[in-house]
Design an enzyme around this catalytic site. Structure first.
Site, PDB file in Angstrom:
ATOM      1  N   TRP A 339     -13.418  -1.787  13.023  1.00  0.00           N
ATOM      2  CA  TRP A 339     -13.997  -1.877  11.682  1.00  0.00           C
ATOM      3  C   TRP A 339     -14.742  -3.203  11.530  1.00  0.00           C
ATOM      4  O   TRP A 339     -14.940  -3.674  10.421  1.00  0.00           O
ATOM      5  CB  TRP A 339     -12.890  -1.782  10.630  1.00  0.00           C
ATOM      6  CG  TRP A 339     -12.299  -0.415  10.499  1.00  0.00           C
ATOM      7  CD1 TRP A 339     -12.587   0.505   9.538  1.00  0.00           C
ATOM      8  CD2 TRP A 339     -11.316   0.181  11.340  1.00  0.00           C
ATOM      9  NE1 TRP A 339     -11.854   1.650   9.737  1.00  0.00           N
ATOM     10  CE2 TRP A 339     -11.051   1.493  10.843  1.00  0.00           C
ATOM     11  CE3 TRP A 339     -10.626  -0.234  12.470  1.00  0.00           C
ATOM     12  CZ2 TRP A 339     -10.143   2.349  11.420  1.00  0.00           C
ATOM     13  CZ3 TRP A 339      -9.717   0.631  13.056  1.00  0.00           C
ATOM     14  CH2 TRP A 339      -9.487   1.904  12.531  1.00  0.00           C
ATOM     15  N   CYS A 374     -11.692   6.276  10.559  1.00  0.00           N
ATOM     16  CA  CYS A 374     -10.753   7.311  10.112  1.00  0.00           C
ATOM     17  C   CYS A 374     -11.262   8.727  10.313  1.00  0.00           C
ATOM     18  O   CYS A 374     -10.508   9.611  10.729  1.00  0.00           O
ATOM     19  CB  CYS A 374     -10.359   7.070   8.657  1.00  0.00           C
ATOM     20  SG  CYS A 374     -11.663   7.345   7.437  1.00  0.00           S
ATOM     21  N   HIS A 433     -10.631   7.923   2.647  1.00  0.00           N
ATOM     22  CA  HIS A 433      -9.849   7.897   3.880  1.00  0.00           C
ATOM     23  C   HIS A 433      -9.655   9.343   4.309  1.00  0.00           C
ATOM     24  O   HIS A 433      -9.424  10.223   3.477  1.00  0.00           O
ATOM     25  CB  HIS A 433      -8.505   7.204   3.669  1.00  0.00           C
ATOM     26  CG  HIS A 433      -7.663   7.143   4.905  1.00  0.00           C
ATOM     27  ND1 HIS A 433      -8.191   6.843   6.146  1.00  0.00           N
ATOM     28  CD2 HIS A 433      -6.337   7.371   5.121  1.00  0.00           C
ATOM     29  CE1 HIS A 433      -7.234   6.866   7.049  1.00  0.00           C
ATOM     30  NE2 HIS A 433      -6.097   7.198   6.458  1.00  0.00           N
ATOM     31  N   ASP A 456      -1.623  11.550  10.149  1.00  0.00           N
ATOM     32  CA  ASP A 456      -2.711  10.576  10.063  1.00  0.00           C
ATOM     33  C   ASP A 456      -2.717   9.736  11.334  1.00  0.00           C
ATOM     34  O   ASP A 456      -1.783   8.992  11.602  1.00  0.00           O
ATOM     35  CB  ASP A 456      -2.518   9.688   8.834  1.00  0.00           C
ATOM     36  CG  ASP A 456      -3.720   8.802   8.551  1.00  0.00           C
ATOM     37  OD1 ASP A 456      -4.632   8.733   9.402  1.00  0.00           O
ATOM     38  OD2 ASP A 456      -3.759   8.173   7.478  1.00  0.00           O
ATOM     39  N   ASN A 496      -1.390   8.241  -5.015  1.00  0.00           N
ATOM     40  CA  ASN A 496      -0.918   8.280  -6.400  1.00  0.00           C
ATOM     41  C   ASN A 496      -0.298   6.980  -6.885  1.00  0.00           C
ATOM     42  O   ASN A 496       0.494   6.983  -7.811  1.00  0.00           O
ATOM     43  CB  ASN A 496       0.098   9.415  -6.582  1.00  0.00           C
ATOM     44  CG  ASN A 496       0.113   9.938  -8.007  1.00  0.00           C
ATOM     45  OD1 ASN A 496      -0.746   9.596  -8.814  1.00  0.00           O
ATOM     46  ND2 ASN A 496       1.091  10.761  -8.327  1.00  0.00           N
ATOM     47  N   ASP A 498      -0.625   3.206  -8.737  1.00  0.00           N
ATOM     48  CA  ASP A 498      -1.440   2.648  -9.814  1.00  0.00           C
ATOM     49  C   ASP A 498      -2.070   1.344  -9.345  1.00  0.00           C
ATOM     50  O   ASP A 498      -1.512   0.627  -8.507  1.00  0.00           O
ATOM     51  CB  ASP A 498      -0.580   2.372 -11.051  1.00  0.00           C
ATOM     52  CG  ASP A 498      -0.148   3.648 -11.746  1.00  0.00           C
ATOM     53  OD1 ASP A 498      -0.795   4.683 -11.513  1.00  0.00           O
ATOM     54  OD2 ASP A 498       0.841   3.605 -12.506  1.00  0.00           O
ATOM     55  N   GLU A 545      -3.159  14.154 -13.525  1.00  0.00           N
ATOM     56  CA  GLU A 545      -3.086  12.739 -13.910  1.00  0.00           C
ATOM     57  C   GLU A 545      -2.668  12.601 -15.371  1.00  0.00           C
ATOM     58  O   GLU A 545      -3.210  13.249 -16.261  1.00  0.00           O
ATOM     59  CB  GLU A 545      -4.437  12.052 -13.686  1.00  0.00           C
ATOM     60  CG  GLU A 545      -4.744  11.748 -12.231  1.00  0.00           C
ATOM     61  CD  GLU A 545      -3.975  10.540 -11.715  1.00  0.00           C
ATOM     62  OE1 GLU A 545      -3.147   9.995 -12.459  1.00  0.00           O
ATOM     63  OE2 GLU A 545      -4.197  10.152 -10.553  1.00  0.00           O
ATOM     64  N   GLU A 550       3.551  13.905 -13.416  1.00  0.00           N
ATOM     65  CA  GLU A 550       2.863  12.917 -12.577  1.00  0.00           C
ATOM     66  C   GLU A 550       3.434  11.530 -12.813  1.00  0.00           C
ATOM     67  O   GLU A 550       3.673  10.765 -11.868  1.00  0.00           O
ATOM     68  CB  GLU A 550       1.365  12.956 -12.860  1.00  0.00           C
ATOM     69  CG  GLU A 550       0.523  12.105 -11.911  1.00  0.00           C
ATOM     70  CD  GLU A 550       0.250  10.716 -12.452  1.00  0.00           C
ATOM     71  OE1 GLU A 550      -0.119   9.837 -11.653  1.00  0.00           O
ATOM     72  OE2 GLU A 550       0.437  10.508 -13.664  1.00  0.00           O
ATOM     73  N   TYR A 618     -16.075   0.492   3.967  1.00  0.00           N
ATOM     74  CA  TYR A 618     -15.440   1.604   3.268  1.00  0.00           C
ATOM     75  C   TYR A 618     -13.937   1.426   3.166  1.00  0.00           C
ATOM     76  O   TYR A 618     -13.267   2.069   2.364  1.00  0.00           O
ATOM     77  CB  TYR A 618     -15.789   2.941   3.946  1.00  0.00           C
ATOM     78  CG  TYR A 618     -14.911   3.313   5.114  1.00  0.00           C
ATOM     79  CD1 TYR A 618     -13.831   4.182   4.962  1.00  0.00           C
ATOM     80  CD2 TYR A 618     -15.146   2.808   6.389  1.00  0.00           C
ATOM     81  CE1 TYR A 618     -13.029   4.531   6.030  1.00  0.00           C
ATOM     82  CE2 TYR A 618     -14.347   3.155   7.460  1.00  0.00           C
ATOM     83  CZ  TYR A 618     -13.288   4.008   7.273  1.00  0.00           C
ATOM     84  OH  TYR A 618     -12.484   4.349   8.336  1.00  0.00           O
TER      85      TYR A 618
END
Length: 802
Positions: A339, A374, A433, A456, A496, A498, A545, A550, A618
């Site tokens: 990267w 990625c 990603h 992943d 998810n 914050d 959301e 959630e 990115y």
């Protein structure tokens, strides 16, 4: 571009940029695996819960005979497919005494016809007829047919036993030595029965176990008669590949939707999405899982890791090994991540158009391939898992968080004037990603967690000391059950968490001034089934959301993080709303970014606004701020005002990095109420597409021509321009060096190719240069069968993995 290469790999502490070793023209010998046993095994370190963790060291031997550079696609002489056809003998058999004497009356097998041609019933019924191989490729849990050619007719007193062996020390107890007595039930669901006896030919149907090990098996036949025992010598032409079977209800990878199987197992090309949520780019990727050599490369990956053969029937273990081996860290796996912006010693990740070239290079040389990011890791992972028989899709998560301190929040720090403190901002939010979902049951988890599992291969953080990630149940991510294996906390934070803004106070402490609850995992997409449209799958990863479910998931997850009380310190009082806008601009053009402020209260508000603009990778790693604007805005009750910041091409050109992305940090302070405004907005500059035009009809075995047109959007010369072209069934990976392309110049190229497989195909091209990347094009090519009805060209099977 930025001045000089960056050493920052995306805030992945301790991960060095690995320069590629110059590969030798011949495969290097595989290191003695006995030397690996001195340390803890991969399974002890990475998969301590899997069922095969106690496999004996004997299973860690060298890779199967043939080596990584061997070709498994050599053609078999003689015609195939009928019990009336007799292939030539494959050599002398041996009797049980081992003296090589064939006694009169012994039941001697002179040859075996595995009915393995692509057009034969076995390959069609097992959905393996697209593989550019002439060996038998079957899926476990499903029967296949074969013909034995004998020296005399079969008699009822004769006994015939089939044997399959894999690995260096095959054992019945590990499933690496399979013994199948014909007419009797074998172990583990294996069995074989006679379907026809005609003279000296014997037709058999073999039922494979739905739990069988996947891989390439040696095959032999033993016979026993009154005159003695006979064993057919091993013959590489009789090797059998066994794969996972999404069509078999007894296989734990079973998929109960035919359209899903067509898309997620058999489709050889797909769309990968990138950019930002507001400016989604898409590129076509050639998975090429059926290209000649790719299956051998996938199995070589398991061999290279030293995965015990006894564990290769478990898709949980196999997918975890693949996530570790597609990146090069720890184990000299397939791809070197980079990267830095400097790709001079390898291939720019944006230039790849598919997985085939990467996997064949790894198989041929044994060296990790430079370079990947990625979407390249994910594209290769899709190829490998689909090739092995796992239903797999490539998934893009926009605004993907990288949580570095297991807080399960994205923490962003600012000084007293709300200017970013980059030396403290270790967490990052990637514009996008890309990872993978694969489908399987999870017998190692409580009920309710079957289905899609995240895998992943991009090496972000270690898992049990290894750079791998998953398989992780999407259902556990959705509900914040971060104690479920594997790697649920990390993936939950990606989709998810914050975004928490901290401001430095006068005494040097930090205070939470704003929590952005809808900034992470804003959109999760994959290619739709049966079309090239986007499929929004956000709902399977997270509840709506702001909903009660959630918020419960977020707080359940955060309670297990390193900052469980983060939400207890929040302040509120928000009557000024802020929205950031960026026009859709093409690289090389001027642009404007703006902020819209709205007073939703009943009193006048004075806002002191700061805008900071920088370029960004990115991965969320930013360059220095190259433009800023400060303005005080007075808003009457209910009023709105736009604050604009124009940006000229000459201002951003010296700072551009990969993919032309920019980050706007906006912060504000409301004088009357003390409300703090904070927002990070990423946008990208669009790059042009390549235009591909087919010149004439495409027919298997006949030369066809394609025209590629490109216009340079920049007023500067592009140097060292490289085009790439490939398409499964159409064109093996091809590289074209075209030199320089002048500013705003248009170039036209023509290239010929010879299709080797009929049906709808995708021909994909890319352009790369130091000044411009992320330029792609694709065209669908409908290939007609060759005259005379031949479905495949010889070119497919004869193409060697070099």
């Amino acid at each position: 571009m930025m001045d000089g290469p960056r050493s920052d790999m995306g805030r992945w502490g301790g991960i060095p940029l690995q320069p590629p070793t110059t590969p030798s023209p011949e495969p290097e010998p595989e290191p003695d695996r006995r030397s690996r046993r001195r340390g803890r095994s991969f399974w002890a370190r990475c998969c301590s819960c899997c069922s095969c963790r106690n496999a004996a060291d004997d299973d860690w031997g060298p890779e199967p005979s043939g080596g990584r550079g061997s070709s498994s696609g050599s053609r078999r002489p003689g015609s195939r497919g009928s019990d009336a056809r007799r292939p030539p003998s494959r050599g002398s058999g041996v009797n049980a005494a081992g003296d090589g004497i064939i006694r009169e009356g012994m039941l001697v097998v002179t040859a075996v016809d595995l009915l393995s041609c692509r057009s034969d019933q076995n390959r069609r019924e097992h959905h393996t007829d697209e593989f550019e191989y002439d060996e038998l490729i079957v899926r476990r849990g499903q029967p296949f047919d074969m013909v034995l050619f004998l020296t005399r007719p079969y008699e009822s007193s004769d006994r015939i036993t089939l044997e399959l062996l894999i690995g260096n020390n095959p054992e019945v107890g590990k499933g690496t030595h399979v013994i199948i007595p014909v007419g009797k039930k074998g172990s583990g669901g294996w069995k074989a029965q006679m379907t026809k006896a005609s003279g000296q030919n014997l037709n058999l149907r073999v039922h494979t176990s739905p739990n069988a090990i996947i891989g390439k098996f040696q095959f032999t036949v033993r016979t026993q008669s009154d005159a003695g025992e006979f064993q057919l010598p091993f013959d590489p032409h009789n090797e059998i590949y066994i794969l996972f079977n999404p069509w078999c209800p007894e296989d734990i990878v079973y998929v109960d939707h035919e359209d899903w199987r067509q898309e997620y197992v058999l489709n050889e090309s797909g769309r990968i999405y990138y950019g930002t949520e507001a400016q989604i780019g898409e590129r076509t990727w050639n998975y090429g899982q059926f290209d000649h050599g790719v299956l051998d490369a996938c199995l070589y990956i398991l061999d290279r890791r030293g995965m015990p053969y006894g564990g290769r029937g478990d898709p949980v273990s196999v997918s975890r090994v693949i996530s570790a081996m597609v990146n090069s860290l720890d184990d000299n796996g397939v791809l070197i991540g980079n990267w830095s912006g400097d790709y001079s010693r390898g291939t720019n990740p944006s230039a790849w158009v598919g997985s085939v070239e990467i996997l064949l290079s790894y198989l041929r040389t044994g060296y990790s391939v430079p370079y990947g990011q990625c979407w390249v890791f994910a594209g290769v992972t899709t190829t490998v898992l689909r090739c092995l028989g796992l239903a797999t899709r490539t998934v893009t998560n926009f605004n993907s968080a990288h949580d570095t301190d297991t807080s399960l929040t994205m923490d962003i720090y600012f000084d007293e004037n709300m200017k970013p403190l980059e030396h403290l901002n270790h967490d990052s939010v990637w514009n996008f990603h890309v990872w993978n979902d694969c489908w399987m049951k999870r017998p190692d988890l409580p009920s309710g967690f079957d289905g899609w599992q995240v895998v992943d291969a991009t090496p972000q953080e270690t898992s049990s000391g290894i750079f791998c990630c998953g398989p992780c149940s999407v259902e556990s991510i959705k509900n914040g059950l971060v104690y479920m294996k594997y790697d649920t906390p990390f993936i939950f934070a990606e989709v998810n968490s914050d975004k928490v803004y901290w401001q430095r106070q006068d005494d040097g402490s930090f205070k939470i001034v704003y929590v952005e609850e809808k900034a992470i995992g804003t959109l999760i997409v994959t290619k739709a089934i049966g079309s090239n449209m986007q499929d929004d799958i956000t709902h399977i990863y997270k509840h709506p959301e702001g909903s009660e479910a959630e918020r419960k998931a977020v707080e359940t997850a955060a309670a297990h993080g390193s900052k469980p009380n983060v939400y207890a310190t929040r302040d509120s009082a928000e009557d000024v709303a802020m929205q950031v806008e960026a026009q859709d601009a093409v690289m090389g053009q001027d642009l404007t970014v703006s902020v819209m402020l709205t007073n939703r209260g009943s009193s006048r508000r004075t806002v002191k606004l700061h805008l900071y603009l920088s370029v960004t990778f990115y991965t969320g790693v930013t360059g220095t701020i190259f433009k800023e604007t400060k303005k005080e805005v007075v808003l009457a009750p209910g009023a709105s005002e736009r604050v604009a910041m124009p940006v000229a091409y000459k201002e951003y050109r010296p700072h551009l990095v990969d993919q032309g992305a920019m980050l706007l940090n906006v912060s504000g302070h409301v004088k009357e109420s003390g409300q703090v405004l904070a927002k990070q907005h990423t946008f990208r500059l669009r790059t042009p597409d390549l235009s591909l035009t087919l010149l004439g009809a495409a027919v298997v075995g006949q030369e066809c021509e394609v025209q590629i047109v490109f216009k340079n959007p920049l007023p500067i010369t592009l140097t060292n321009v490289v085009f790439r072209l490939e398409g499964s069934g159409l064109q093996r990976p091809k590289i074209l060096n075209v030199g320089d392309i002048g500013g705003n110049e248009t170039v036209t190229l023509r290239q010929t190719f010879v299709p080797v497989r009929p049906g709808p195909r995708q021909l994909i091209a890319s352009l790369d240069s130091p000044q411009l990347s992320q330029v792609h094009g694709v065209i669908q090519v409908d290939v007609a069968p060759a005259s005379g009805g031949r479905g495949f060209s010889d070119a497919g099977g004869d193409s060697r993995s070099g």
